[in-house]
Enzyme design. Structure first.
Site, PDB file in Angstrom:
ATOM      1  N   TYR A 140     -42.604  27.610 -35.493  1.00 17.88           N
ATOM      2  CA  TYR A 140     -41.501  26.853 -34.883  1.00 17.88           C
ATOM      3  C   TYR A 140     -40.164  27.559 -35.078  1.00 17.88           C
ATOM      4  CZ  TYR A 140     -43.706  22.446 -33.557  1.00 17.88           C
ATOM      5  OH  TYR A 140     -44.442  21.477 -32.936  1.00 17.88           O
ATOM      6  N   LYS A 190     -55.971  28.509 -41.124  1.00 17.04           N
ATOM      7  CA  LYS A 190     -56.865  29.271 -40.244  1.00 17.04           C
ATOM      8  C   LYS A 190     -57.013  30.638 -40.886  1.00 17.04           C
ATOM      9  CE  LYS A 190     -59.251  29.844 -36.451  1.00 17.04           C
ATOM     10  NZ  LYS A 190     -60.501  29.117 -36.161  1.00 17.04           N
ATOM     11  N   ASP A 223     -59.616  24.012 -37.010  1.00 13.45           N
ATOM     12  CA  ASP A 223     -60.513  23.541 -35.939  1.00 13.45           C
ATOM     13  C   ASP A 223     -61.550  22.575 -36.502  1.00 13.45           C
ATOM     14  OD1 ASP A 223     -61.537  25.727 -37.361  1.00 13.45           O
ATOM     15  OD2 ASP A 223     -62.415  26.712 -35.611  1.00 13.45           O
ATOM     16  N   ASP A 247     -48.293  19.463 -36.547  1.00 14.53           N
ATOM     17  CA  ASP A 247     -47.869  18.813 -35.299  1.00 14.53           C
ATOM     18  C   ASP A 247     -49.080  18.320 -34.529  1.00 14.53           C
ATOM     19  OD1 ASP A 247     -46.126  18.080 -33.124  1.00 14.53           O
ATOM     20  OD2 ASP A 247     -46.843  19.867 -32.086  1.00 14.53           O
ATOM     21  N   ASP A 251     -50.796  14.243 -34.295  1.00 16.25           N
ATOM     22  CA  ASP A 251     -50.999  13.495 -33.040  1.00 16.25           C
ATOM     23  C   ASP A 251     -52.439  13.000 -32.956  1.00 16.25           C
ATOM     24  OD1 ASP A 251     -48.375  13.946 -32.070  1.00 16.25           O
ATOM     25  OD2 ASP A 251     -49.158  14.088 -30.020  1.00 16.25           O
TER      26      ASP A 251
HETATM   27  C1  IPM Z   1     -42.927  15.959 -33.358  1.00 23.10           C
HETATM   28  C2  IPM Z   1     -42.544  16.398 -31.975  1.00 23.10           C
HETATM   29  C3  IPM Z   1     -41.619  17.584 -32.095  1.00 23.10           C
HETATM   30  C4  IPM Z   1     -42.389  18.681 -32.776  1.00 23.10           C
HETATM   31  C5  IPM Z   1     -41.037  18.068 -30.772  1.00 23.10           C
HETATM   32  C6  IPM Z   1     -40.296  16.973 -30.044  1.00 23.10           C
HETATM   33  C7  IPM Z   1     -40.156  19.275 -30.946  1.00 23.10           C
HETATM   34  O1  IPM Z   1     -43.673  16.676 -31.217  1.00 23.10           O
HETATM   35  O2  IPM Z   1     -42.045  15.513 -34.103  1.00 23.10           O
HETATM   36  O3  IPM Z   1     -44.100  16.075 -33.716  1.00 23.10           O
HETATM   37  O4  IPM Z   1     -43.158  19.406 -32.135  1.00 23.10           O
HETATM   38  O5  IPM Z   1     -42.252  18.807 -33.989  1.00 23.10           O
HETATM   39 MN    MN Z   2     -45.560  16.357 -32.276  1.00 19.75          MN
END
Ligand code: IPM
Ligand code: MN
Length: 356
Positions: A140, A190, A223, A247, A251
């Site tokens: 990042y 990884k 993975d 990240d 999710d």
């Molecule tokens: C999160 C979001 C951010 C990230 C984006 C909006 C830059 O997806 O907080 O997970 O990737 O960190």
């Molecule tokens: Mn995110």
């Protein structure tokens, strides 16, 4: 007095932070914490006013704050902007300039909410994962090139880099967190492919051997971890990983709970910390008053717990949210037949009533 900077951002950010601030005000009446507030812009809202997604003024205010409550940023109308002006730059800029190196994303599947999980109940049952994501390093924030021509072909690149001190401090945070939970850390990397992951794993092992022998440590490739989240989610306790893997995995973990509108997060630094819902700005439902405020209200509870050491106040908010859900109050995102359907305001009112 404890000073909180509130950054609503874009889309539903305004509605959900308004609700969370009301809950904080009520909690303050009960527990006499002495909270003060200041509102600042970021994201598209800041771009529209000042031509940049994050101003020095907002960063300065955050630096001085005891904690920051953040809504969400982003929206279609800003998608055409060049990368440095996009709303996402606001949250990335805040993380970096405030040194928010830890991102905590707790994902718990409560028995009463198990039917919302896309997993079979017997698999989902007992899931309680704390994702500890490194937040200011890795790909990042590594060097990147948007476009260059090599041998006549256009290419672009991003560098993934980690140093030993960066890995040590996030590992330390994860180990300490595990000691207060089930005492189990899974480090995700990884290392079968990436040099940065091999350094990550070596560093985690060394720190564990030297200081955290009491914590059970295992390692998983990212993975495989993605698979294990779907088939054995309840076998995890604390998961520590890099910025990008965190990240993606967070999710995935969030969706396992079936209710991303209810998941809070904390981004913690040495000086100050920022609290925000995991969900985004949801432009499609912004302004309609139907957004679920629970994730932001629970983020406010994390703020009380981690930044202000107000555990009792945090417990009270979490209990009020649970009781409200137990009684069947549901916003549209988690509505099921036979439940009490409410809009965002109705959910907030029900939670406030339970606090009283
Ligand atoms: C999160 C979001 C951010 C990230 C984006 C909006 C830059 O997806 O907080 O997970 O990737 O960190
Ligand atoms: Mn995110």
């Amino acid at each position: 007095m404890k000073h909180i900077v509130v950054i609503p951002g874009d889309g539903i950010g305004t509605e959900v932070t308004d609700s969370a601030v009301e809950v904080l005000k009520k909690i303050d009446e009960i527990y006499k914490i002495g909270l003060t507030y200041e509102w600042k812009d970021a994201g598209g809202a800041s771009y529209d006013q000042y031509g940049v997604p994050l101003t020095e003024d907002t960063i300065e205010a955050c630096r001085k704050a005891d904690a920051i409550l953040f809504g969400a940023v982003g929206g279609d109308q800003w998608d055409h902007l060049e990368p440095s002006l996009r709303p996402e730059k606001a949250i990335l800029g805040l993380r970096k300039s405030l040194g928010l190196y830890v991102n905590l994303r707790p994902v718990r599947i409560q028995d009463s909410m198990i039917e919302y999980s896309p997993l079979k109940p017997e698999i989902a049952k007992g899931t309680d994962i704390l994702i500890v994501r490194e937040l200011v390093g890795g790909i990042y924030f590594g060097k990147r090139c948007e476009s260059e021509i090599v041998n006549g072909a256009e290419q672009a690149w991003d560098v993934e880099k980690y140093s030993v001190p960066e890995v040590e401090r996030i590992t330390r945070f994860a180990m300490e967190a595990a000691r207060k939970r089930k005492g189990h850390v899974t480090s995700v990397d990884k290392s079968n492919v990436l040099a940065s992951s091999r350094l990550w794993r070596r560093t985690v092992i060394k720190l564990h051997d030297e200081e955290y022998k009491d914590v059970r440590l295992d390692h998983m490739y990212v993975d495989n971890c993605a698979q294990q989240f779907a088939i054995h989610p309840s076998s995890f306790d604390v998961v520590v990983t890099s910025n990008m893997f965190g990240d993606i995995l967070s999710d995935e973990a969030a969706v396992l709970s079936g209710s991303i509108g209810m998941l809070p997060s904390a981004s913690i630094g040495e000086e100050t910390s920022l609290y925000e819902p995991i969900h985004g700005s949801a432009p499609d439902i912004a302004g309609k008053g139907i957004a679920n405020p629970i994730a932001t209200i629970l983020s406010a509870a994390m703020l009380l717990r981690y930044s202000l050491n107000e555990d009792k106040a945090a417990d009270a908010i979490e209990k009020a949210v649970n009781d409200t859900l137990e009684e069947g109050y549901r916003t549209g995102d988690i509505y099921r037949e036979g439940m009490k359907r409410v809009d965002g305001k109705g959910m907030k009112e029900a939670i406030l009533a339970h606090l009283g």
